[in-house]
Structure formats: C-alpha cells, structure tokens
Design a protein around this motif. Structure first.
Motif, PDB file in Angstrom:
ATOM      1  N   SER A 223       0.825  -1.205   0.000  1.00  0.00           N
ATOM      2  CA  SER A 223       0.000   0.000   0.000  1.00  0.00           C
ATOM      3  C   SER A 223       0.863   1.261   0.000  1.00  0.00           C
ATOM      4  O   SER A 223       1.786   1.405   0.802  1.00  0.00           O
ATOM      5  CB  SER A 223      -0.910   0.000   1.234  1.00  0.00           C
ATOM      6  N   GLY A 224       0.551   2.179  -0.937  1.00  0.00           N
ATOM      7  CA  GLY A 224       1.273   3.438  -1.023  1.00  0.00           C
ATOM      8  C   GLY A 224       2.534   3.378  -1.859  1.00  0.00           C
ATOM      9  O   GLY A 224       3.168   4.417  -2.081  1.00  0.00           O
ATOM     10  N   VAL A 226       4.590   3.566  -4.984  1.00  0.00           N
ATOM     11  CA  VAL A 226       4.361   4.199  -6.282  1.00  0.00           C
ATOM     12  C   VAL A 226       4.589   3.222  -7.433  1.00  0.00           C
ATOM     13  O   VAL A 226       3.834   3.192  -8.411  1.00  0.00           O
ATOM     14  CB  VAL A 226       5.262   5.446  -6.445  1.00  0.00           C
ATOM     15  N   MET A 229       1.633   0.856  -7.745  1.00  0.00           N
ATOM     16  CA  MET A 229       0.477   1.572  -8.301  1.00  0.00           C
ATOM     17  C   MET A 229       0.664   1.848  -9.784  1.00  0.00           C
ATOM     18  O   MET A 229      -0.280   1.749 -10.575  1.00  0.00           O
ATOM     19  CB  MET A 229       0.257   2.881  -7.537  1.00  0.00           C
ATOM     20  N   ASP A 259      -7.782   7.135 -11.428  1.00  0.00           N
ATOM     21  CA  ASP A 259      -7.649   7.253  -9.970  1.00  0.00           C
ATOM     22  C   ASP A 259      -6.224   6.950  -9.521  1.00  0.00           C
ATOM     23  O   ASP A 259      -5.664   7.648  -8.658  1.00  0.00           O
ATOM     24  CB  ASP A 259      -8.629   6.306  -9.278  1.00  0.00           C
ATOM     25  N   LEU A 260      -5.629   5.912 -10.099  1.00  0.00           N
ATOM     26  CA  LEU A 260      -4.269   5.540  -9.702  1.00  0.00           C
ATOM     27  C   LEU A 260      -3.243   6.569 -10.184  1.00  0.00           C
ATOM     28  O   LEU A 260      -2.323   6.934  -9.442  1.00  0.00           O
ATOM     29  CB  LEU A 260      -3.932   4.157 -10.267  1.00  0.00           C
ATOM     30  N   TRP A 261      -3.396   7.047 -11.427  1.00  0.00           N
ATOM     31  CA  TRP A 261      -2.443   8.040 -11.932  1.00  0.00           C
ATOM     32  C   TRP A 261      -2.524   9.339 -11.129  1.00  0.00           C
ATOM     33  O   TRP A 261      -1.507  10.010 -10.919  1.00  0.00           O
ATOM     34  CB  TRP A 261      -2.694   8.321 -13.413  1.00  0.00           C
ATOM     35  N   LYS A 263      -3.211   9.503  -7.908  1.00  0.00           N
ATOM     36  CA  LYS A 263      -2.482   9.219  -6.666  1.00  0.00           C
ATOM     37  C   LYS A 263      -0.970   9.265  -6.901  1.00  0.00           C
ATOM     38  O   LYS A 263      -0.208   9.764  -6.067  1.00  0.00           O
ATOM     39  CB  LYS A 263      -2.887   7.852  -6.124  1.00  0.00           C
ATOM     40  N   ILE A 264      -0.549   8.743  -8.045  1.00  0.00           N
ATOM     41  CA  ILE A 264       0.880   8.745  -8.365  1.00  0.00           C
ATOM     42  C   ILE A 264       1.377  10.179  -8.563  1.00  0.00           C
ATOM     43  O   ILE A 264       2.451  10.556  -8.076  1.00  0.00           O
ATOM     44  CB  ILE A 264       1.147   7.896  -9.620  1.00  0.00           C
ATOM     45  N   GLU A 266       0.129  12.828  -7.284  1.00  0.00           N
ATOM     46  CA  GLU A 266       0.140  13.501  -5.977  1.00  0.00           C
ATOM     47  C   GLU A 266       1.344  13.067  -5.150  1.00  0.00           C
ATOM     48  O   GLU A 266       1.980  13.882  -4.480  1.00  0.00           O
ATOM     49  CB  GLU A 266      -1.158  13.190  -5.232  1.00  0.00           C
ATOM     50  N   ALA A 267       1.685  11.763  -5.209  1.00  0.00           N
ATOM     51  CA  ALA A 267       2.816  11.263  -4.427  1.00  0.00           C
ATOM     52  C   ALA A 267       4.146  11.678  -5.030  1.00  0.00           C
ATOM     53  O   ALA A 267       5.129  11.882  -4.299  1.00  0.00           O
ATOM     54  CB  ALA A 267       2.737   9.738  -4.340  1.00  0.00           C
TER      55      ALA A 267
END
Length: 365
Positions: A223-224, A226, A229, A259-261, A263-264, A266-267
């Motif tokens: 989880s989390g 990169v 994901m 959604d995943l891109w 999050k990526i 943002e991270a």
C-alpha cells in the motif's frame, strides 16, 4: 472449428475400448436389476435393498476416485456412477447401449486440448522475421505473391488456413491495432473462424484479468508504493485501449487507471508519465474542462509534452473555445512544429488552426 474435424494433415484419433468401464457398467446393470426385482418381490426389504444400492454405487464411486488419482480418464465412469445413483439399472443399460456410437464418435474427434493448441500454437516466433513464412506462403487472390499482405486483407480474401494463422499470431503478439482484424474475423462466413476469433478474445481477456488481479494483490500488499500503483495503472490503461472491451468496461478501466495516476501524480509531482496520463484519460473520459485545466498547469510549468499540447487543443475544440484555440495555435504552433514528435495528422491540424484568420467563423463539431 468442429470437434469432429481433425486438423489438416492429421489422422482420426483411434482409442481403445475401456474394458474396465464396460465391465463395471455390466456389473452395475446386473446388480441393480436384481435389487430392483427385489423391490417388487420382497417389498418389506426395501430399506435394506436401498442401502445395498448405495453401497454398490459407493464402491463404484471409489473406483472412479482411484482413476482420478491415477490420472486415468474418469469422465464417462463418473457419468455412469452418478446417473446410476438416481436412475438405477436404466442408466447403466442406456450407457452400455450407446457406448459403441460413443467410441465411433470419439475416434473421429479431436481432443479439446489438441484443438486449442492448434488455434494458438505454443512455439514462439519473432513477429517481424516470421510474418511472411508463418502466414502468407501462398498467394492471396487479388495480390502479388511477393507482396506482404496486411492482416485485414488476409481476413477478407485469404484461405481458412491463412486466417487461422493470422488469428493465432494476433493472440500471441496482440496489439490494439489488431482489434479490427479480430472484429472482422467475428463476422467471417466460416464458423470455425468465428469460433477461433471469439476464443482469441476470451483468451486475451482472461490473460489481462489474471494480470490485473495479480497486480491488484501486489498493490494491496504494498500500500502506497508508487511502483506497484504504476504497474497496476498501466495494466488498466493498456486494457482499456485494447479495443476488445465493451464501452462500459472500457470506461471502468479508464476510471480506475485515472484514480491511480492521480495518486501517483500527488505522491510524485515530478513523475515522468503521471501528468500526461491524467490529462489523456480525462480527455478520453470526455471530461474536457477538467482535462484542459490539468493540461494548462502542465503547459504553464513547461512540463507538457508536444502530444499533451495537441490534446489541450482538442479539449479547447470540444468545449467550443475556438478563439482561444486559434490564439494558442498561433503562439505555440512554432514550438510544436519544431519538436515534432506527433503524428502527421495532428501536425496538419495544428497548421490549419495557425493559419486560420482570427475573424474566421467555425462551427463546433
């Protein structure tokens, strides 16, 4: 391909009589016939006779289980035992009666495993070097024998053998550009070609679903992370662009990838792919206003690729912001033409908007 049609060049598969199965079937027939006769002659012994029937079927069931353990074909014995449990001697009598025809039909058929392997051979070939030898050894009507005929031409004019080879090759080296070929094969007049195309699509779908399931498990366990994901996002993204999905499933895959891109991105704001992927997916999902806003930030920060710039122009067009589109093409067009890693069609569109007079009237399409 029909189950009773052996592959070209092969002889019908001859199988010996399974005398053990025949013997067990005869024993079940005789023993259950005696037990059934006892039901009429001695009704008071019905419970005992019923228990004997179950014990007889249980013994035959153990025999089927032993065949399973030893890797011996147990499909027909399993049918014999399960049907005898409920129908009694009638089941055994029927199976014995039709057994000669079963043996004849089976001797003329191709086992499913062999048929499936003939659709998608396991030997690997390098696509560029083997294309001609694997697919177009024979002349296709209407074409020169020395020319490399396109996949679509083969599906329209080639022989059944050539069509089989094309679909097999596509299934092993699939690219989204091949999807129209599979769709053409689904409409072929030959039933075996339609079946093979449907099987190829099911095979590709199954492979993609298994890949995504494994990547989902990996992303959940890490989880989390990169990298995990990103692998899953690429899988969703690639599957959505395969062209073999229905519109609803394509939308679902793109939404998951988006959604995943996000999050990526943002991270890791400096991720080399995430920014572009988000803009592209927003546009493909027809969320043009959000896509334009996202791309504007990337363009302002000098992080936009030439392809993203062209997508931004597409978003402006889709929203009817034609004046902004013309102005943007005039101010940014030189840089797009200088960088040039875009298609000739996109480059032509950029030049068209650059040359458009500012007072020109355009209709929103």
């Amino acid at each position: 391909m029909r189950a009773d049609a052996p592959p070209p060049g092969s002889e019908p598969h001859v199988r010996r009589v399974d005398w053990t199965y025949v013997g067990i079937a005869v024993v079940l027939l005789m023993a259950d016939s005696v037990l059934m006769a006892g039901l009429y002659l001695v009704p008071s012994m019905t419970p005992l006779l019923f228990l004997l029937h179950l014990a007889l079927c249980g013994g035959a069931g153990f025999w089927v289980y032993r065949r399973y353990q030893l890797g011996i074909d147990y499909s027909l014995p399993l049918v014999l035992v399960t049907s005898t449990v409920f129908v009694g001697p009638i089941a055994a009598a029927t199976l014995i009666f039709v057994h000669p025809y079963y043996l004849y039909a089976r001797s003329r058929s191709t086992p499913f495993d062999e048929w499936y392997r003939s659709l998608f051979p396991e030997h690997q070939q390098r696509l560029p070097e083997r294309l001609y030898d694997a697919i177009i050894r024979q002349e296709v009507p209407g074409h020169q024998a020395s020319s490399v005929v396109s996949f679509m031409d083969v599906m329209r004019q080639g022989s059944v053998h050539q069509k089989f080879a094309v679909i097999s090759l596509i299934a092993r080296a699939f690219r989204p550009a091949f999807t129209p070929v599979l769709q053409q094969a689904l409409k072929d007049e030959a039933n075996e070609i339609r079946v093979q195309a449907a099987t190829a699509i099911a095979k590709l779908t199954d492979e993609n679903l298994k890949l995504m399931q494994s990547l989902e498990d990996k992303a959940e366990a890490r989880s989390g992370d990169v990298e995990a994901m990103e692998q899953l996002a690429r899988a969703y993204d690639d599957f959505s662009y395969s062209g073999i999905l229905e519109a609803t499933h394509t939308h679902t895959m793109r939404s998951r990838a988006l959604d995943l891109w996000l999050k990526i991105a943002e991270a890791d704001p400096d991720h080399p792919v995430a920014q572009m992927a988000v803009g592209r997916l927003l546009m493909r999902l027809e969320r043009y206003e959000l896509a334009a806003n996202w791309m504007e930030r990337a363009i302002a920060e000098e992080r936009a690729s030439p392809q993203m710039v062209v997508w931004y122009m597409e978003c402006l067009f889709q929203q009817g912001r034609l004046d902004e589109l013309r102005l943007f093409a005039k101010t940014r067009g030189d840089r797009i033409e200088d960088e040039r890693p875009i298609s000739a069609k996109a480059l032509s569109a950029v030049r068209l908007w650059r040359s458009a007079p500012s007072d020109a009237s355009f209709s929103h399409a």
